[in-house]
Design a protein around this motif. Structure first.
Motif, PDB file in Angstrom:
ATOM      1  N   ARG A  65       0.837  -1.205   0.000  1.00  0.00           N
ATOM      2  CA  ARG A  65       0.000   0.000   0.000  1.00  0.00           C
ATOM      3  C   ARG A  65       0.880   1.267   0.000  1.00  0.00           C
ATOM      4  NH1 ARG A  65      -3.319   1.900   4.898  1.00  0.00           N
ATOM      5  NH2 ARG A  65      -3.798   3.912   4.034  1.00  0.00           N
ATOM      6  N   THR A 145      -6.906   9.849  18.091  1.00  0.00           N
ATOM      7  CA  THR A 145      -8.167   9.113  18.183  1.00  0.00           C
ATOM      8  C   THR A 145      -7.964   7.719  18.806  1.00  0.00           C
ATOM      9  OG1 THR A 145      -7.895   8.327  15.912  1.00  0.00           O
ATOM     10  CG2 THR A 145      -9.269  10.281  16.211  1.00  0.00           C
ATOM     11  N   GLU A 146      -6.832   7.506  19.414  1.00  0.00           N
ATOM     12  CA  GLU A 146      -6.485   6.280  20.152  1.00  0.00           C
ATOM     13  C   GLU A 146      -6.378   5.035  19.275  1.00  0.00           C
ATOM     14  OE1 GLU A 146      -9.669   6.547  23.166  1.00  0.00           O
ATOM     15  OE2 GLU A 146      -8.090   6.847  24.631  1.00  0.00           O
ATOM     16  N   GLN A 147      -6.261   5.232  17.948  1.00  0.00           N
ATOM     17  CA  GLN A 147      -6.136   4.062  17.070  1.00  0.00           C
ATOM     18  C   GLN A 147      -4.793   3.364  17.273  1.00  0.00           C
ATOM     19  OE1 GLN A 147      -7.425   4.580  12.899  1.00  0.00           O
ATOM     20  NE2 GLN A 147      -8.420   6.458  13.558  1.00  0.00           N
ATOM     21  N   ASP A 149      -3.208   3.145  20.192  1.00  0.00           N
ATOM     22  CA  ASP A 149      -3.409   2.325  21.399  1.00  0.00           C
ATOM     23  C   ASP A 149      -4.213   1.070  21.044  1.00  0.00           C
ATOM     24  OD1 ASP A 149      -2.052   4.060  23.011  1.00  0.00           O
ATOM     25  OD2 ASP A 149      -3.824   5.120  23.714  1.00  0.00           O
ATOM     26  N   ALA A 150      -5.219   1.254  20.163  1.00  0.00           N
ATOM     27  CA  ALA A 150      -6.044   0.102  19.760  1.00  0.00           C
ATOM     28  C   ALA A 150      -5.189  -0.945  19.054  1.00  0.00           C
ATOM     29  CB  ALA A 150      -7.179   0.562  18.859  1.00  0.00           C
ATOM     30  N   LEU A 151      -4.237  -0.487  18.219  1.00  0.00           N
ATOM     31  CA  LEU A 151      -3.342  -1.437  17.540  1.00  0.00           C
ATOM     32  C   LEU A 151      -2.571  -2.273  18.564  1.00  0.00           C
ATOM     33  CD1 LEU A 151      -1.642   0.526  14.620  1.00  0.00           C
ATOM     34  CD2 LEU A 151      -3.025  -1.517  14.415  1.00  0.00           C
ATOM     35  N   THR A 152      -2.033  -1.582  19.585  1.00  0.00           N
ATOM     36  CA  THR A 152      -1.280  -2.297  20.630  1.00  0.00           C
ATOM     37  C   THR A 152      -2.175  -3.325  21.305  1.00  0.00           C
ATOM     38  OG1 THR A 152      -0.065  -0.259  20.997  1.00  0.00           O
ATOM     39  CG2 THR A 152       0.168  -1.959  22.693  1.00  0.00           C
ATOM     40  N   MET A 153      -3.414  -2.916  21.605  1.00  0.00           N
ATOM     41  CA  MET A 153      -4.352  -3.828  22.272  1.00  0.00           C
ATOM     42  C   MET A 153      -4.694  -5.028  21.402  1.00  0.00           C
ATOM     43  SD  MET A 153      -4.929  -2.870  25.261  1.00  0.00           S
ATOM     44  CE  MET A 153      -6.159  -4.094  25.595  1.00  0.00           C
ATOM     45  N   LEU A 154      -4.585  -4.842  20.074  1.00  0.00           N
ATOM     46  CA  LEU A 154      -4.944  -5.931  19.159  1.00  0.00           C
ATOM     47  C   LEU A 154      -3.691  -6.711  18.719  1.00  0.00           C
ATOM     48  CD1 LEU A 154      -7.598  -3.941  17.128  1.00  0.00           C
ATOM     49  CD2 LEU A 154      -8.073  -5.821  18.696  1.00  0.00           C
ATOM     50  N   SER A 155      -2.751  -6.843  19.625  1.00  0.00           N
ATOM     51  CA  SER A 155      -1.539  -7.645  19.406  1.00  0.00           C
ATOM     52  C   SER A 155      -0.739  -7.214  18.184  1.00  0.00           C
ATOM     53  CB  SER A 155      -1.892  -9.133  19.259  1.00  0.00           C
ATOM     54  OG  SER A 155      -2.713  -9.538  20.297  1.00  0.00           O
ATOM     55  N   THR A 156      -0.728  -5.927  17.904  1.00  0.00           N
ATOM     56  CA  THR A 156       0.006  -5.433  16.743  1.00  0.00           C
ATOM     57  C   THR A 156       0.969  -4.342  17.191  1.00  0.00           C
ATOM     58  OG1 THR A 156      -1.929  -5.873  15.402  1.00  0.00           O
ATOM     59  CG2 THR A 156      -0.293  -4.428  14.434  1.00  0.00           C
ATOM     60  N   TYR A 161       3.710  -2.039  12.185  1.00  0.00           N
ATOM     61  CA  TYR A 161       2.560  -1.962  11.284  1.00  0.00           C
ATOM     62  C   TYR A 161       2.490  -0.628  10.544  1.00  0.00           C
ATOM     63  CZ  TYR A 161      -2.305  -2.442   9.753  1.00  0.00           C
ATOM     64  OH  TYR A 161      -3.447  -2.517   9.002  1.00  0.00           O
ATOM     65  N   ARG A 244      -2.432  16.145  21.826  1.00  0.00           N
ATOM     66  CA  ARG A 244      -3.882  15.975  21.671  1.00  0.00           C
ATOM     67  C   ARG A 244      -4.519  17.034  20.757  1.00  0.00           C
ATOM     68  NH1 ARG A 244      -5.899  11.201  23.301  1.00  0.00           N
ATOM     69  NH2 ARG A 244      -4.227  10.302  24.452  1.00  0.00           N
TER      70      ARG A 244
ATOM     71  N   LEU B  56      -0.356   1.044  28.413  1.00  0.00           N
ATOM     72  CA  LEU B  56      -0.368   2.012  27.306  1.00  0.00           C
ATOM     73  C   LEU B  56       0.193   3.348  27.788  1.00  0.00           C
ATOM     74  CD1 LEU B  56      -3.899   1.236  25.812  1.00  0.00           C
ATOM     75  CD2 LEU B  56      -1.698   0.506  24.923  1.00  0.00           C
ATOM     76  N   PHE B  90     -12.528   1.621  23.205  1.00  0.00           N
ATOM     77  CA  PHE B  90     -12.014   2.971  23.421  1.00  0.00           C
ATOM     78  C   PHE B  90     -13.142   4.006  23.351  1.00  0.00           C
ATOM     79  CE2 PHE B  90      -8.259   0.611  22.358  1.00  0.00           C
ATOM     80  CZ  PHE B  90      -7.290   1.181  23.167  1.00  0.00           C
ATOM     81  N   ALA B  94     -12.243   4.160  18.176  1.00  0.00           N
ATOM     82  CA  ALA B  94     -10.890   3.899  17.645  1.00  0.00           C
ATOM     83  C   ALA B  94     -10.879   2.810  16.575  1.00  0.00           C
ATOM     84  CB  ALA B  94      -9.911   3.557  18.785  1.00  0.00           C
ATOM     85  N   PHE B  96     -10.278   1.481  12.761  1.00  0.00           N
ATOM     86  CA  PHE B  96      -9.300   1.890  11.741  1.00  0.00           C
ATOM     87  C   PHE B  96     -10.045   2.324  10.481  1.00  0.00           C
ATOM     88  CE2 PHE B  96      -7.158  -1.650  14.155  1.00  0.00           C
ATOM     89  CZ  PHE B  96      -6.524  -0.785  15.021  1.00  0.00           C
ATOM     90  N   GLY B 108      -7.608  -8.137  15.376  1.00  0.00           N
ATOM     91  CA  GLY B 108      -6.813  -8.728  16.458  1.00  0.00           C
ATOM     92  C   GLY B 108      -6.717 -10.237  16.336  1.00  0.00           C
TER      93      GLY B 108
END
Lengths: 278, 258
Positions: A65, A145-147, A149-156, A161, A244, B56, B90, B94, B96, B108
């Motif tokens: 991409r 927008t915490e995306q 943090d969301a990546l970290t939470m989703l094992s990434t 990435y 922020r 985090l 979140f 959050a 994508f 995930g």
């Protein structure tokens, strides 16, 4: 009475001067600390990128991409910049060289300028504006927008990435863009020289190829690779460390383009000195 | 009846940003299977607390134990393993933007399990259905959905990995009362079905009453009251009283300046 007043005034102006000096020294101290902090953070960030580079699996779809985004979609802007730069270079060279009957050197000047200097620098600056800004804005928005943090939470791992594919695409695609820019720039000079300045097509092409060495092109491509690294690194770094809110995204974008462009010019001088061919 | 185990034990967690202390030696036990609601005013450190537990945001000091094992300041593989116990909804969903809803939902899951696109799509559509959304939504992009639908997709993403612990950060913020109730019911249902321990952050008292088994009130960086939801109205704590009734006068001083 007047003597006391004079002493008071003298005392107060001395205090003001000392306060001003202290503020000045404090500002220098703050800037130095900020510079050291940013350099340290940038170093850690680069270290993290290299750590991800040697730990598979890799996000191939993201890399593809980014290759399209940084390489293919930057072609129009880089191509147009190179075309008109080549055309202007031919015209300006003619103005100068015709004064001492050296018009024959125009083709050589155009091809050497494009391959060694203008191709990589102009492409680098244009891509810094287009890609550096877009990377910083996208990653900064993801940060606020915490995306991320969301990546970290989703094992990434967010660096693997988001950052690694962009940096690899920058390092590999900039040389391709510059190679194309070199060809288009030379073609721009050829168009102006043959259609406007009355050069013969064959002579112009012969002159173009006669003094061109592989090193001229390779040095430009090495520069392009370094610029690709700088552009994507600054875009990712400023985006990743965005503060922020909308203002944070705006600052990240501005900083990515400004820092990227300045670093390209500094790096250009350093690389030119290193690759300088006597 | 067996005594419930402590799932997460927080002890003396402190976190400051510059000179501002957000968490001040905060201690709290979260029991297995509990549905704990953490309430508190804006800027009292509720979200920071969740992010400190998840790593985090790095807490300055303290101890975080998961199932009795110390997890403070984990790094590398042990941190990645620690995160597999959790999922989080979140505040702003959050999701994508650059990928479709179904890809968001199984994002995930695909990082930890090998599966074909068809298999992933099937799981995603099934999970999207379980949060009350149509199959068609799966092929939309997050930006094409309303706030309530985005929140449901985010819930689907949070539950698809069947986590042991789910954190919900302001799940009903910015939603109308009806959609808020739908989300509240969904949180209760999902937590029950999965048998998960859930921690919800909210300052919406109605949501707290619907979701919570236990409530903890955070103020000044500390837990100032904790107890079962049934006791919240007769807590005898002035801070809790003021907060649940929204009174402007009381021990909680309104922060006019930052």
């Amino acid at each position: 009475m007047s003597r006391t007043l004079f002493n008071l005034k003298r005392g107060s102006s001395l205090t003001d001067f000392l306060t001003l000096m202290l503020h000045f020294i404090a500002s220098i101290g703050r800037l130095t600390l900020l510079f050291l902090e940013t350099t340290g953070k940038l170093g850690i960030f680069v270290g993290n990128i290299f750590r991800q580079l040697v730990s598979p699996p890799y996000p191939w779809s993201q890399l593809w991409r980014q290759v399209i985004e940084i390489g293919y979609l930057s072609l129009p802007v880089v191509g147009l910049t190179a075309l008109f730069s080549g055309m202007v270079l031919a015209l300006q060279s003619y103005t100068g060289f015709s004064r001492f009957s050296a018009e024959g050197a125009i083709a050589t000047v155009v091809v050497l300028s494009m391959t060694r200097e203008l191709g990589p620098v102009l492409a680098g600056l244009m891509v810094a504006g287009r890609i550096g800004a877009s990377i910083a804005a996208e990653i900064a928005t993801m940060r606020v927008t915490e995306q991320i943090d969301a990546l970290t939470m989703l094992s990434t791992n967010p660096v693997k990435y988001l950052v690694l594919p962009r940096v690899i695409a920058g390092i590999t695609m900039l040389p391709v863009l510059v190679l194309i820019a070199d060809i288009i720039g030379v073609f721009g000079g050829y168009l102006v020289s043959t259609l406007k300045l009355g050069f013969s097509q064959g002579t112009y092409l012969t002159q173009t190829l006669k003094h061109l060495k592989a090193d001229d092109v390779i040095s430009g491509l090495i520069k392009a690779s370094a610029f690709g690294f700088i552009i994507t690194l600054m875009g990712c770094y400023t985006g990743f460390h965005a503060k922020r809110g909308a203002q944070g995204v705006g600052s990240a974008t501005t900083n990515a383009v400004v820092a990227g462009s300045i670093l390209i010019l500094i790096c250009n001088y350093i690389l030119t000195s290193l690759l300088f061919d006597k | 009846m067996a005594k419930p185990k402590v799932k997460i034990a927080l002890k003396n967690i402190s976190k400051s940003f510059g000179k501002k202390t957000v968490l001040d030696k905060l201690s709290l036990d979260i029991m297995e299977g509990d549905s704990l609601v953490i309430m508190g005013g804006s800027g009292t450190g509720k979200s920071v607390l969740l992010k400190c537990i998840l790593g985090l945001v790095k807490a300055d000091h303290g101890s975080i134990k998961l199932n009795g094992d110390e997890c403070f300041n984990l790094r590398g593989k042990s941190y990645e393993k620690f995160l597999t116990h959790f999922s989080m909804l979140f505040q702003g969903s959050a999701l994508f933007d650059s990928i479709t809803v179904w890809e968001n939902v199984v994002f995930g899951l695909r990082q930890t399990k090998q599966m074909t696109n068809a298999e992933a799509q099937e799981i995603a559509i099934e999970t999207i259905g379980s949060v009350g959304l149509n199959k068609e939504v799966a092929f939309s992009y997050p930006a094409e959905l309303s706030g309530g639908m985005q929140r449901r997709v985010a819930i689907a993403r949070a539950i698809v990995t069947k986590p042991e612990i789910i954190f919900f950060d302001e799940p009903t913020a910015g939603l109308d009362p009806i959609i808020s109730n739908v989300i509240n019911e969904m949180i209760v249902d999902c937590s029950k079905k999965l048998g998960a321990t859930s921690v919800t952050i909210t300052h919406d008292i109605n949501s707290a009453r619907k979701i919570a088994k236990n409530v903890a009130m955070i103020h000044g960086g500390k837990i100032i009251w904790a107890g079962p939801i049934e006791q919240m109205d007769k807590s005898g704590n002035d801070y809790v009283e003021q907060f649940i009734h929204g009174q402007t006068k009381g021990p909680i001083e309104l922060q006019i300046k930052g």
